[in-house]
Motif scaffolding. Structure first.
Motif, mmCIF file in Angstrom:
data_model
loop_
_atom_site.group_PDB
_atom_site.id
_atom_site.type_symbol
_atom_site.label_atom_id
_atom_site.label_comp_id
_atom_site.label_asym_id
_atom_site.label_seq_id
_atom_site.Cartn_x
_atom_site.Cartn_y
_atom_site.Cartn_z
ATOM 1 N N PHE A 257 44.852 45.962 -21.669
ATOM 2 C CA PHE A 257 45.164 44.852 -20.761
ATOM 3 C C PHE A 257 46.634 44.892 -19.807
ATOM 4 O O PHE A 257 47.429 45.689 -20.429
ATOM 5 N N GLY A 258 46.652 44.801 -18.815
ATOM 6 C CA GLY A 258 47.789 44.900 -17.842
ATOM 7 C C GLY A 258 48.272 46.421 -17.471
ATOM 8 O O GLY A 258 49.395 46.555 -17.042
ATOM 9 N N GLY A 259 47.258 47.659 -17.808
ATOM 10 C CA GLY A 259 47.627 48.915 -17.479
ATOM 11 C C GLY A 259 46.365 49.782 -17.552
ATOM 12 O O GLY A 259 45.251 49.164 -17.580
ATOM 13 N N TYR A 260 46.476 51.089 -17.711
ATOM 14 C CA TYR A 260 45.203 51.941 -17.659
ATOM 15 C C TYR A 260 45.920 53.293 -18.358
ATOM 16 O O TYR A 260 46.938 53.525 -18.336
ATOM 17 N N ASP A 261 44.676 54.036 -18.714
ATOM 18 C CA ASP A 261 45.230 55.130 -19.408
ATOM 19 C C ASP A 261 44.658 56.352 -18.606
ATOM 20 O O ASP A 261 43.412 56.511 -18.417
ATOM 21 N N GLU A 262 45.777 56.940 -17.982
ATOM 22 C CA GLU A 262 45.399 58.161 -16.856
ATOM 23 C C GLU A 262 44.503 59.349 -17.711
ATOM 24 O O GLU A 262 43.817 59.813 -16.926
ATOM 25 N N SER B 79 42.201 59.730 -9.057
ATOM 26 C CA SER B 79 43.260 58.809 -8.913
ATOM 27 C C SER B 79 42.809 57.365 -8.876
ATOM 28 O O SER B 79 42.021 57.430 -8.272
ATOM 29 N N LEU B 80 44.017 56.684 -9.291
ATOM 30 C CA LEU B 80 43.733 55.295 -9.195
ATOM 31 C C LEU B 80 43.815 54.859 -7.758
ATOM 32 O O LEU B 80 44.675 55.326 -6.794
ATOM 33 N N GLN B 81 42.769 53.902 -7.122
ATOM 34 C CA GLN B 81 43.065 53.580 -5.814
ATOM 35 C C GLN B 81 42.935 52.029 -5.791
ATOM 36 O O GLN B 81 42.431 51.287 -6.761
ATOM 37 N N TRP B 82 43.570 51.562 -4.650
ATOM 38 C CA TRP B 82 43.761 50.143 -4.702
ATOM 39 C C TRP B 82 43.212 49.213 -3.512
ATOM 40 O O TRP B 82 43.054 49.898 -2.155
ATOM 41 N N THR B 83 42.730 48.248 -3.473
ATOM 42 C CA THR B 83 42.285 47.683 -2.324
ATOM 43 C C THR B 83 42.477 46.132 -2.567
ATOM 44 O O THR B 83 42.423 45.741 -3.838
ATOM 45 N N PRO B 84 42.943 45.173 -1.715
ATOM 46 C CA PRO B 84 43.585 43.904 -2.035
ATOM 47 C C PRO B 84 42.408 42.772 -2.527
ATOM 48 O O PRO B 84 41.199 43.088 -1.992
ATOM 49 N N VAL B 85 42.670 42.113 -3.042
ATOM 50 C CA VAL B 85 41.796 41.156 -3.581
ATOM 51 C C VAL B 85 41.673 40.176 -2.682
ATOM 52 O O VAL B 85 42.561 39.663 -1.923
ATOM 53 N N ASN B 86 40.543 39.801 -2.337
ATOM 54 C CA ASN B 86 40.411 38.588 -1.177
ATOM 55 C C ASN B 86 39.855 37.203 -1.734
ATOM 56 O O ASN B 86 39.271 37.085 -2.658
#
Length: 183
Positions: free
Chosen positions: A10-15, A21-28
């Motif tokens: 919860f609230g994180g991730y295990d590399e 790699s982690l990628q991001w896109t905005p929540v709409n």
């Protein structure tokens, strides 16, 4: 039995569990309560489909859905575009031996803000082939014409196709809503 213990974060991730790699896109529109993102475009083998040209396509990210959801108004065209003929006749023996996830097909890409999700035929294909009139489903016009001419328009051929879930949304969700599920 699996030798790896289950875990949840919860609230994180295990590399160490990531393959890239982690990628991001905005929540709409987060106020709607979905993990919803904007789709800039959808392409098949690098060719952009015009469906999202008006800028109203979105995707709900839902790993609990076992398919890719496609707006009902686009469903037939997507099936048509991604279908792959494997025989010019209705071949039950071939259908029993073939796993369509192993049959080469076009790539499918969802272009989001800041990243692209690329799928190959293995990711979106229904495992079992099926029989259909070639003129109704083949993405290869030449194959469809040959099969139609050979059978007077009713010749059934064996195809591989995508597994899609038809999606129909009501307000306040856009009509052009996809569901990016488990695949």
């Amino acid at each position: 039995q699996d030798s790896v213990a289950s875990e949840i974060s919860f609230g994180g991730y295990d590399e160490t569990r990531m393959t890239s790699s982690l990628q991001w896109t905005p929540v709409n529109r987060p106020e709607l309560g979905y993990w919803q993102v904007r789709i800039k475009s959808v392409s098949v083998d690098g060719a952009q489909l015009p469906f999202c040209d008006d800028g109203t396509c979105i995707a709900i990210l839902d790993s609990g859905t076992s398919s890719i959801g496609v707006p009902r108004t686009l469903l037939h065209d997507m099936h048509y575009t991604l279908a792959r003929p494997i025989s010019q006749e209705m071949d039950d023996e071939l259908a029993q031996k073939t796993d369509c996830r192993d049959v080469a097909g076009p790539s499918l890409a969802f272009h989001l803000e800041g990243l692209t999700i690329s799928l190959d035929a293995r990711d979106y294909s229904r495992p079992a082939p099926f029989h259909a009139r070639a003129d109704l489903l083949s993405s290869q016009a030449e194959f469809a014409k040959i099969a139609q001419d050979a059978g007077g328009g009713e010749n059934k051929s064996t195809f591989c196709r995508a597994t899609f879930l038809p999606v129909t949304m009501d307000d306040p969700m856009p009509k052009k809503t996809f569901i990016l599920g488990e695949p």
